[in-house]
Design an enzyme around this catalytic site. Structure first.
Site, PDB file in Angstrom:
ATOM      1  N   CYS A 181       0.921  -1.234  -0.037  1.00 21.95           N
ATOM      2  CA  CYS A 181       0.376   0.084  -0.029  1.00 21.95           C
ATOM      3  C   CYS A 181       0.978   1.180  -0.443  1.00 21.95           C
ATOM      4  O   CYS A 181       2.525   1.084  -0.597  1.00 21.95           O
ATOM      5  CB  CYS A 181      -0.882   0.311   0.845  1.00 21.95           C
ATOM      6  SG  CYS A 181      -0.035   0.121   2.690  1.00 21.95           S
ATOM      7  N   THR A 182       0.328   2.519   0.209  1.00 20.82           N
ATOM      8  CA  THR A 182       1.241   3.760  -0.001  1.00 20.82           C
ATOM      9  C   THR A 182       2.353   3.599   1.361  1.00 20.82           C
ATOM     10  O   THR A 182       3.449   3.963   0.919  1.00 20.82           O
ATOM     11  CB  THR A 182       0.202   5.099   0.514  1.00 20.82           C
ATOM     12  OG1 THR A 182      -1.238   5.066  -0.510  1.00 20.82           O
ATOM     13  CG2 THR A 182       1.087   6.203   0.320  1.00 20.82           C
TER      14      THR A 182
END
Length: 336
Positions: A181-182
């Site tokens: 994810c980020t």
């Protein structure tokens, strides 16, 4: 990340799963520290920890990181540090919420069980192996802008929808599943949930896309990474960059991310510059004609009006003398 361009501001991305027995009280203390040190951004305080993206002058961000690390509960917090010409936020918001990322998985504690952490170089070496699948656990508007080559993406508008989509991945239970994810926070809960559902070999990219770009050059991350501040999207790949997103209007390749100028729509979309001007910042002719459409300045980012902004708003009580003394360096805690 080394500040090679001598930019005066830092942008910090971080999270920490840790039990907070007094979250509302700590939220007020945290808020006041940010105000006193000109830190802006969005911070969530919860019983299960804290999560934030903030900006400030480099020296102010150094103080902020020392403040976090001085608290034994958060001493293990890892900061992803980028640099910018200005603040990437206009305000400071420190809020209490039941979870530090809305997941509908409150029963899972990543400190007890979660996927194996892979450092960026480890992820890079492992991602192309034959028995490996790469799983993007972010929302549609994020992975449509950028994603790892050959990654599996899920049709979700919010991370809280992730658990319902896992049943579509049953056929991958015999694979090594690498989640990303980020910044890493969603993977803590996503990988834990996969383990709970019977997936046996589950990993997560430690520090997420942002750290991968900083430490491994971003190789094979295609497109840009959506971020939750005024920058909207950032470059990740310094090795083999490409564009994967397409203009929502005309379909040409474009990684120019905007919000629709119609506030009732406000969709996060890739819209090329030509179509942006053609539709005056809207995503469709209908949105262009909306009576509340915001003026378009060519950026597609709409800063909320800060007139009369009071940084002390959100503090439920007047700070005590003891709290102010603590935040001015008279605490018994030592900085790490």
């Amino acid at each position: 990340m080394e500040n090679t361009q001598n930019k005066p501001y830092s942008v910090l991305l971080y999270y920490c799963y840790a039990q907070i027995s007094n979250p509302e009280e700590y939220r007020e203390e945290h808020h006041l520290f940010c105000v006193e040190n000109n830190i802006r951004g969005r911070i969530i305080i919860s019983d299960e920890g804290l999560n934030g993206t903030v900006s400030g002058l480099i020296e102010d961000c150094e103080k902020y990181m020392a403040y976090i690390h001085a608290d034994p509960r958060f001493a293990k917090t890892e900061f992803k540090i980028d640099y910018h010409d200005t603040h990437t936020f206009a305000k400071i918001h420190v809020r209490y919420k039941p979870e530090i990322v809305h997941s509908s998985l409150r029963h899972l504690d990543p400190n007890v069980k979660t996927g194996k952490h892979l450092e960026p170089e480890e992820f890079k070496k492992m991602k192309d192996q034959e028995d490996v699948v790469i799983l993007d656990v972010r929302s549609n508007y994020e992975h449509e802008l950028g994603r790892f080559k050959n990654a599996i993406t899920l049709d979700i508008d919010n991370f809280r929808d992730f658990p319902d989509k896992v049943k579509e991945l049953e056929h991958l239970k015999n694979k090594k599943v690498l989640t990303y994810c980020t910044g890493g926070i969603k993977c803590e809960k996503a990988s834990a949930f996969l383990l709970e559902q019977g997936f046996e070999d589950v990993y997560q990219l430690h520090g997420g896309i942002i750290k991968y770009g900083m430490e491994a050059g971003g190789e094979d991350f295609e497109g840009k990474c959506y971020v939750f501040d005024n920058r909207i999207a950032v470059e990740v790949n310094k090795v083999n960059p490409t564009i994967v997103s397409k203009c929502h209007v005309c379909g040409t390749a474009s990684d120019r991310m905007v919000n629709c100028a119609n506030p009732s729509c406000n969709e996060h979309l890739a819209i090329c510059e030509a179509c942006g001007w053609e539709l005056d910042g809207a995503c469709s002719p209908e949105c262009k004609e909306h009576p509340e459409k915001r003026p378009y300045d060519g950026t597609g980012y709409y800063q909320k009006n800060t007139n009369g902004y009071n940084p002390y708003k959100g503090l439920h009580r007047k700070p005590s003398k003891e709290l102010i003394q603590k935040l001015h360096g008279e605490s018994t805690h030592s900085c790490v």
